[in-house]
Design a protein around this motif. Structure first.
Motif, mmCIF file in Angstrom:
data_model
loop_
_atom_site.group_PDB
_atom_site.id
_atom_site.type_symbol
_atom_site.label_atom_id
_atom_site.label_comp_id
_atom_site.label_asym_id
_atom_site.label_seq_id
_atom_site.Cartn_x
_atom_site.Cartn_y
_atom_site.Cartn_z
ATOM 1 N N LYS A 65 28.045 23.973 3.257
ATOM 2 C CA LYS A 65 27.835 22.583 4.122
ATOM 3 C C LYS A 65 27.858 21.503 2.930
ATOM 4 O O LYS A 65 28.202 20.230 3.487
ATOM 5 C CB LYS A 65 26.097 22.569 4.233
ATOM 6 C CG LYS A 65 25.873 23.579 5.431
ATOM 7 C CD LYS A 65 24.327 23.953 5.484
ATOM 8 C CE LYS A 65 24.146 24.978 6.792
ATOM 9 N NZ LYS A 65 23.830 26.361 6.396
ATOM 10 N N PHE A 66 27.524 21.836 1.754
ATOM 11 C CA PHE A 66 28.027 20.599 0.812
ATOM 12 C C PHE A 66 29.405 20.430 0.669
ATOM 13 O O PHE A 66 29.961 19.108 0.405
ATOM 14 C CB PHE A 66 27.414 21.156 -0.905
ATOM 15 C CG PHE A 66 25.860 21.348 -0.785
ATOM 16 C CD1 PHE A 66 25.114 21.084 -0.100
ATOM 17 C CD2 PHE A 66 25.509 22.356 -1.973
ATOM 18 C CE1 PHE A 66 23.756 21.286 -0.222
ATOM 19 C CE2 PHE A 66 24.234 22.575 -2.093
ATOM 20 C CZ PHE A 66 23.336 22.123 -0.978
ATOM 21 N N GLY A 67 30.266 21.279 0.804
ATOM 22 C CA GLY A 67 31.722 21.041 0.688
ATOM 23 C C GLY A 67 32.085 20.040 1.779
ATOM 24 O O GLY A 67 32.915 19.175 1.838
ATOM 25 N N TRP A 68 31.290 20.305 3.219
ATOM 26 C CA TRP A 68 31.591 19.517 4.153
ATOM 27 C C TRP A 68 31.077 17.946 4.018
ATOM 28 O O TRP A 68 31.765 17.246 4.475
ATOM 29 C CB TRP A 68 31.322 20.071 5.579
ATOM 30 C CG TRP A 68 32.066 21.164 5.960
ATOM 31 C CD1 TRP A 68 31.981 22.583 6.071
ATOM 32 C CD2 TRP A 68 33.308 21.193 6.701
ATOM 33 N NE1 TRP A 68 33.037 23.315 6.564
ATOM 34 C CE2 TRP A 68 33.961 22.213 6.982
ATOM 35 C CE3 TRP A 68 34.037 19.892 6.750
ATOM 36 C CZ2 TRP A 68 35.215 22.427 7.521
ATOM 37 C CZ3 TRP A 68 35.412 20.060 7.481
ATOM 38 C CH2 TRP A 68 35.932 21.349 7.629
ATOM 39 N N SER A 69 30.072 18.017 3.382
ATOM 40 C CA SER A 69 29.232 16.672 3.060
ATOM 41 C C SER A 69 30.274 15.934 2.079
ATOM 42 O O SER A 69 30.389 14.452 2.290
ATOM 43 C CB SER A 69 28.105 16.822 2.678
ATOM 44 O OG SER A 69 28.045 17.250 1.444
ATOM 45 N N PHE A 70 31.016 16.456 1.314
ATOM 46 C CA PHE A 70 31.818 15.861 0.351
ATOM 47 C C PHE A 70 33.113 15.441 1.116
ATOM 48 O O PHE A 70 33.816 14.583 0.561
ATOM 49 C CB PHE A 70 31.963 16.621 -0.900
ATOM 50 C CG PHE A 70 30.807 16.412 -1.878
ATOM 51 C CD1 PHE A 70 30.486 14.741 -2.651
ATOM 52 C CD2 PHE A 70 29.660 17.080 -1.997
ATOM 53 C CE1 PHE A 70 29.597 14.717 -3.455
ATOM 54 C CE2 PHE A 70 28.549 16.741 -2.565
ATOM 55 C CZ PHE A 70 28.247 15.466 -3.450
ATOM 56 N N LEU A 71 33.600 16.342 1.908
ATOM 57 C CA LEU A 71 34.805 15.901 2.856
ATOM 58 C C LEU A 71 34.472 14.507 3.506
ATOM 59 O O LEU A 71 35.249 13.766 3.752
ATOM 60 C CB LEU A 71 35.221 17.025 3.828
ATOM 61 C CG LEU A 71 36.069 18.107 3.198
ATOM 62 C CD1 LEU A 71 36.415 19.191 3.939
ATOM 63 C CD2 LEU A 71 37.399 17.661 2.680
ATOM 64 N N ALA A 72 33.121 14.547 4.114
ATOM 65 C CA ALA A 72 32.703 13.358 4.773
ATOM 66 C C ALA A 72 32.668 12.183 3.930
ATOM 67 O O ALA A 72 33.225 10.900 4.477
ATOM 68 C CB ALA A 72 31.231 13.449 5.279
ATOM 69 N N VAL A 73 32.304 12.246 2.592
ATOM 70 C CA VAL A 73 32.253 11.225 1.723
ATOM 71 C C VAL A 73 33.700 10.771 1.383
ATOM 72 O O VAL A 73 34.100 9.511 1.380
ATOM 73 C CB VAL A 73 31.791 11.888 0.226
ATOM 74 C CG1 VAL A 73 32.170 10.879 -0.935
ATOM 75 C CG2 VAL A 73 30.205 12.031 0.243
ATOM 76 N N THR A 74 34.725 11.731 1.392
ATOM 77 C CA THR A 74 36.095 11.487 1.073
ATOM 78 C C THR A 74 36.791 10.646 2.472
ATOM 79 O O THR A 74 37.416 9.690 2.296
ATOM 80 C CB THR A 74 37.011 12.780 0.942
ATOM 81 O OG1 THR A 74 36.491 13.692 0.083
ATOM 82 C CG2 THR A 74 38.503 12.494 1.146
ATOM 83 N N ALA A 75 36.188 10.927 3.639
ATOM 84 C CA ALA A 75 36.696 10.191 4.804
ATOM 85 C C ALA A 75 36.023 8.753 4.859
ATOM 86 O O ALA A 75 36.920 7.870 4.901
ATOM 87 C CB ALA A 75 36.056 10.847 6.161
ATOM 88 N N VAL A 76 34.716 8.553 4.323
ATOM 89 C CA VAL A 76 34.411 7.269 4.032
ATOM 90 C C VAL A 76 35.110 6.286 3.139
ATOM 91 O O VAL A 76 35.459 5.375 3.444
ATOM 92 C CB VAL A 76 33.030 7.501 3.830
ATOM 93 C CG1 VAL A 76 32.093 5.938 3.198
ATOM 94 C CG2 VAL A 76 31.978 7.979 4.848
ATOM 95 N N GLU A 77 35.417 7.138 1.964
ATOM 96 C CA GLU A 77 36.139 6.487 0.786
ATOM 97 C C GLU A 77 37.457 6.017 1.431
ATOM 98 O O GLU A 77 38.050 4.817 0.990
ATOM 99 C CB GLU A 77 36.160 7.386 -0.307
ATOM 100 C CG GLU A 77 34.981 7.679 -0.839
ATOM 101 C CD GLU A 77 34.076 6.418 -1.545
ATOM 102 O OE1 GLU A 77 34.667 5.471 -1.578
ATOM 103 O OE2 GLU A 77 32.851 6.683 -1.875
#
Length: 192
Positions: free
Chosen positions: A130-142
Motif C-alpha cells: 500500500k505504501f508503494g502505491w501511495s508513493f506512485l500517487a505522489v509521483t503522479a501528482v509531481e
C-alpha cells in the motif's frame, strides 16, 4: 477418499504468494526503470540539445521532476520490501510443510503451518504494498505539477516546498493506514 496432505493444502496459497512476489518484482523494476529514464532524459539531458519541452521541464519543473523520481524510487523500495516479506513467508510456509511431511502429521506441525498462513495473510503484511502505491500517487501528482509548470512556462513560488507537500500527505495517510491495518489484524485475531 483420503485426507489431502499438508503440501496439497498449502500449495494453492504458496502459488498465490509466488504470483504476488512476481508482481512485486515487476512493479519494483518498472519504478526503477522509469525513474532512471526520466533522470537520464530530463535531468541528465543537455538543455541546448534537448527538445523544447524537455528544456521547459528543465527550466521550470526541475524540483517536481526530481521529486517524481524520488517518489518512483521510494515506491520501488516499498515494492521490493513487500516482495522480500512475501518471500520470507513463502519460505516459512514451505519449511513448515517440508518439516511436517518429513516428521509426519502432528498437532504442533499443523499449528506452525497455520500460524505461518495467518501471518502471511494478515492485513499488516500488505502495508508495504500500500505504501508503494501511495508513493506512485505522489509521483503522479509531481508529474502533473511538472507538466503544469512546463506548459505554462512558469515556476511556482516556493517550488521546493510545493514539491514536498505530496510526500507529507502520503506519509500522514500511510501512518493512518498503519493504524487501521493494526486494528483490522486485532479484530480478525479476536474472532479466531
Amino acid at each position: 477418499m483420503a485426507d489431502p496432505s499438508v503440501s496439497d493444502v498449502a500449495k494453492p496459497y504458496l502459488d498465490y504468494l509466488d504470483k504476488e512476489m512476481t508482481i512485486e518484482g515487476i512493479l519494483s523494476a518498472f519504478c526503477v526503470a522509469v525513474g532512471g529514464v526520466a533522470f537520464d532524459r530530463v535531468l541528465g539531458g543537455k538543455a541546448d540539445g534537448a527538445s523544447s519541452f524537455v528544456g521547459q521541464l528543465q527550466e521550470f519543473s526541475y524540483p517536481f521532476v526530481l521529486a517524481a523520481i524520488a517518489g518512483l524510487v521510494t515506491a520501488a523500495l516499498f515494492f521490493y520490501l513487500q516482495r522480500s516479506t512475501l518471500a520470507w513467508h513463502y519460505g516459512e510456509i514451505s519449511f513448515a510443510v517440508a518439516t511436517e511431511l518429513a516428521e509426519g502429521t502432528s498437532a504442533a506441525g499443523n499449528a506452525a503451518i497455520l500460524v505461518s498462513l495467518d501471518d502471511a495473510h494478515s492485513w499488516s503484511t500488505w502495508n508495504r504494498y500500500k505504501f508503494g502505491w501511495s508513493f506512485l500517487a505522489v509521483t503522479a501528482v509531481e508529474i502533473l505539477l511538472a507538466l503544469f509548470c512546463a506548459i505554462n512556462r512558469s515556476s511556482l513560488r516556493g517550488h521546493w516546498l510545493v514539491a514536498s507537500i505530496p510526500f507529507v500527505v502520503a506519509a500522514v495517510v500511510d501512518l493512518l493506514l498503519l493504524n487501521v491495518m493494526k486494528r483490522r489484524d486485532e479484530r480478525d485475531s479476536s474472532r479466531l
